[in-house]
Design an enzyme around this catalytic site. Structure first.
Site, PDB file in Angstrom:
ATOM      1  N   HIS A  15       3.917  -2.462   4.902  1.00 34.89           N
ATOM      2  CA  HIS A  15       4.427  -1.113   4.646  1.00 34.89           C
ATOM      3  C   HIS A  15       3.740  -0.493   3.442  1.00 34.89           C
ATOM      4  O   HIS A  15       3.431   0.711   3.433  1.00 34.89           O
ATOM      5  CB  HIS A  15       5.940  -1.171   4.425  1.00 34.89           C
ATOM      6  CG  HIS A  15       6.624   0.142   4.492  1.00 34.89           C
ATOM      7  ND1 HIS A  15       7.128   0.780   3.375  1.00 34.89           N
ATOM      8  CD2 HIS A  15       6.902   0.951   5.541  1.00 34.89           C
ATOM      9  CE1 HIS A  15       7.696   1.924   3.736  1.00 34.89           C
ATOM     10  NE2 HIS A  15       7.562   2.055   5.041  1.00 34.89           N
ATOM     11  N   CYS A  16       3.467  -1.301   2.423  1.00 35.90           N
ATOM     12  CA  CYS A  16       2.825  -0.798   1.201  1.00 35.90           C
ATOM     13  C   CYS A  16       1.434  -0.236   1.465  1.00 35.90           C
ATOM     14  O   CYS A  16       0.948   0.602   0.696  1.00 35.90           O
ATOM     15  CB  CYS A  16       2.714  -1.916   0.177  1.00 35.90           C
ATOM     16  SG  CYS A  16       4.252  -2.691  -0.297  1.00 35.90           S
ATOM     17  N   THR A  17       0.772  -0.692   2.511  1.00 37.50           N
ATOM     18  CA  THR A  17      -0.622  -0.299   2.763  1.00 37.50           C
ATOM     19  C   THR A  17      -0.726   0.910   3.689  1.00 37.50           C
ATOM     20  O   THR A  17      -1.837   1.337   4.011  1.00 37.50           O
ATOM     21  CB  THR A  17      -1.406  -1.462   3.397  1.00 37.50           C
ATOM     22  OG1 THR A  17      -0.932  -1.703   4.733  1.00 37.50           O
ATOM     23  CG2 THR A  17      -1.270  -2.728   2.565  1.00 37.50           C
TER      24      THR A  17
END
Length: 382
Positions: A373-375
Site C-alpha cells: 500500500h505504501c508504494t
C-alpha cells in the site's frame, strides 16, 4: 509489525537535516485518543464538494515510483527492492493500468525488470519510492477529479525530500487534473476512508508539530472535511517517533468497504506496537461510522516467522493489512509463514469475495519498513 525507522545514512547524505521532535504533538491534544466525535460535516467551498473515494471504487490507474536510493536502502537491498517494485507493478497491471515514475538513470533497468506489462514508465527525479505519501491524494466532485498536494516534508524533515516534495504536483499535471492546495502537511498513508464520509486517522502523524505546529484538532477536521469530504473522523492515538512515519494509519487499520475495518494486532510483547494496537482495537470496537452504525472489525495478526535471510532486519514490516485494492483484485504480501500467509489469504477472500487475491513476496520493501500500500496511489475513475 515494525515499520520504517530513521535512515541516519540518508540524513547525513542530505546534509544533516534536523530531526524534528517526533513525539512533540500539538499542545492540547494529550489524552484525546478517546475522542470519537464527528467532524464538521461535508464542507462546500466555491461550489465544490470534494470526496475521497474508498479504495475499492473503480480506478483509472495506479501510480508508483521506481526509486531505491542506495544511501537510504543500502547496496544489498537496492536490487531486491527494485525487483519487488517491478513485481507489484506487474501484479497490478494485470487488472488496471500502472503509471510509474522512474529516475532517468534507472529507466533501462526498469524496462528490463518490468518487461511487457501494461506499465507506463515516466522519467522524473525521485528521492524514494513511497508514492502513497509523496503522491497526490485524489478526490472527486461528481465527474471531476482533483489531487490534493499535502506538502510532503519527509515525514517531519526526517529524510531528504527535495524531489519527492514535487511529486504530487507533477502527477496532477501529468494526469491533467486540478491541484488542490492546503497549508496542512500530511501523507496519504495517514488516512483511511470509507468513501461515505468516515475516516480513520492517527493523531501521532497529522497532529505532530513536525508537520502542523499550531493546528488544533478542530481546525484539522475542518480542513479535511473540505479536502476529503469527511463528516466523521475516528481518531486513533498512533505512536510518534517509533518509525519514520510517526504511525501511519495504513499499518494499523484499513477499510475493506463501508462499515468494515481490518485492524492489525501485534502479539510481540517487546514491540512498541503491542500496547497501541490493543488500544486501537478498543477504540474501533466502540466506534460508529457517519451513519451511526457500529463497525465490523476484522483482526489480522502478523506472521510468527519470516524468511530466515530477513530475520536480522529489525525494521521488517511483517504485517498483512498493508494490502492494496485495485480493479478486480487485492494485492497482498506473503512472508514465508505458511499458516499465517494462508490465514491472511482466507480473511481477504472472505472480505473481498468478488476480487482475486494475489499474494506476492515483497521482503525487500518490508525490510525497509514498508508494504504494498505504501508504494501505490490510486487515481479514481471519474
Amino acid at each position: 509489525m515494525q515499520r520504517r525507522r530513521f535512515f541516519q545514512v540518508s540524513m547525513a547524505v542530505a546534509g544533516g537535516l534536523l530531526l524534528a521532535a517526533c513525539d512533540d504533538t500539538n499542545e492540547g491534544n494529550e489524552g484525546s485518543e478517546n475522542r470519537n466525535n464527528p467532524g464538521p460535516g461535508r464542507i462546500q467551498r466555491d461550489g465544490r464538494l470534494w470526496v475521497m473515494p474508498e479504495e475499492g471504487d473503480p480506478h483509472t490507474r495506479t501510480w508508483m515510483a521506481f526509486a531505491a536510493n542506495a544511501a537510504i536502502w543500502g547496496d544489498d537491498l537496492v536490487p531486491v527492492v527494485q525487483r519487488n517494485l517491478a513485481t507489484i507493478a506487474q501484479s497490478i497491471a494485470r487488472f488496471e493500468p500502472v503509471s510509474m515514475l522512474v529516475p532517468p538513470s534507472d529507466m533501462d533497468l526498469a524496462r528490463g525488470l518490468i518487461g511487457g506489462a501494461d506499465v507506463e514508465l515516466i522519467a522524473a527525479p525521485l528521492d524514494d519510492l513511497w508514492m502513497r505519501d509523496t503522491g497526490p491524494v485524489f478526490v472527486r466532485d461528481n465527474g471531476t477529479i482533483a489531487g490534493v498536494d499535502f506538502n510532503f516534508n519527509g515525514w517531519g524533515n526526517k529524510q531528504e525530500h527535495t524531489d519527492d516534495a514535487k511529486v504530487a504536483q507533477f502527477i496532477t499535471g501529468r494526469a491533467g487534473v486540478e491541484t488542490l492546495r492546503t497549508d496542512l502537511v500530511f501523507e496519504g498513508g495517514g488516512v483511511e476512508v470509507d468513501g461515505e464520509g468516515t475516516a480513520i486517522i492517527t493523531e501521532s502523524c497529522i497532529l505532530n508539530n513536525n508537520r502542523n505546529p499550531g493546528w488544533s484538532k478542530d481546525a484539522v477536521e475542518e480542513e479535511l472535511g473540505y479536502l476529503l469530504g469527511l463528516e466523521k473522523i475516528i481518531w486513533l492515538p498512533g505512536i510518534a517517533g517509533a518509525d519514520i512515519t510517526d504511525g501511519h494509519t495504513d499499518f494499523y487499520a484499513r477499510f475493506a468497504g463501508p462499515g468494515v475495518v481490518v485492524a492489525g494486532l501485534d502479539n510481540d510483547p517487546d514491540s512498541y506496537d503491542y500496547d497501541v494496537t490493543r488500544r486501537h482495537l478498543e477504540i474501533l470496537e466502540g466506534a460508529t461510522d457517519v451513519h451511526g452504525n457500529a463497525l465490523q472489525i476484522e483482526v489480522m495478526e502478523g506472521p510468527s516467522e519470516i524468511r530466515p535471510e530477513y530475520e536480522e532486519h529489525t525494521d521488517f514490516a511483517a504485517g498483512y493489512i498493508n494490502f492494496y485494492v485495485c480493479n478486480g483484485a487485492v494485492i497482498a504480501p506473503e512472508f514465508g509463514d505458511p499458516e499465517a500467509d494462508s490465514a491472511a489469504r482466507e480473511t481477504l477472500e472472505r472480505l473481498f469475495p468478488d476480487r482475486e487475491i494475489v499474494q506476492i513476496d515483497i521482503d525487500g520493501i518490508a525490510a525497509g519498513g514498508g508494504g504494498i500500500h505504501c508504494t501505490t496511489q490510486q487515481e479514481p475513475a471519474a
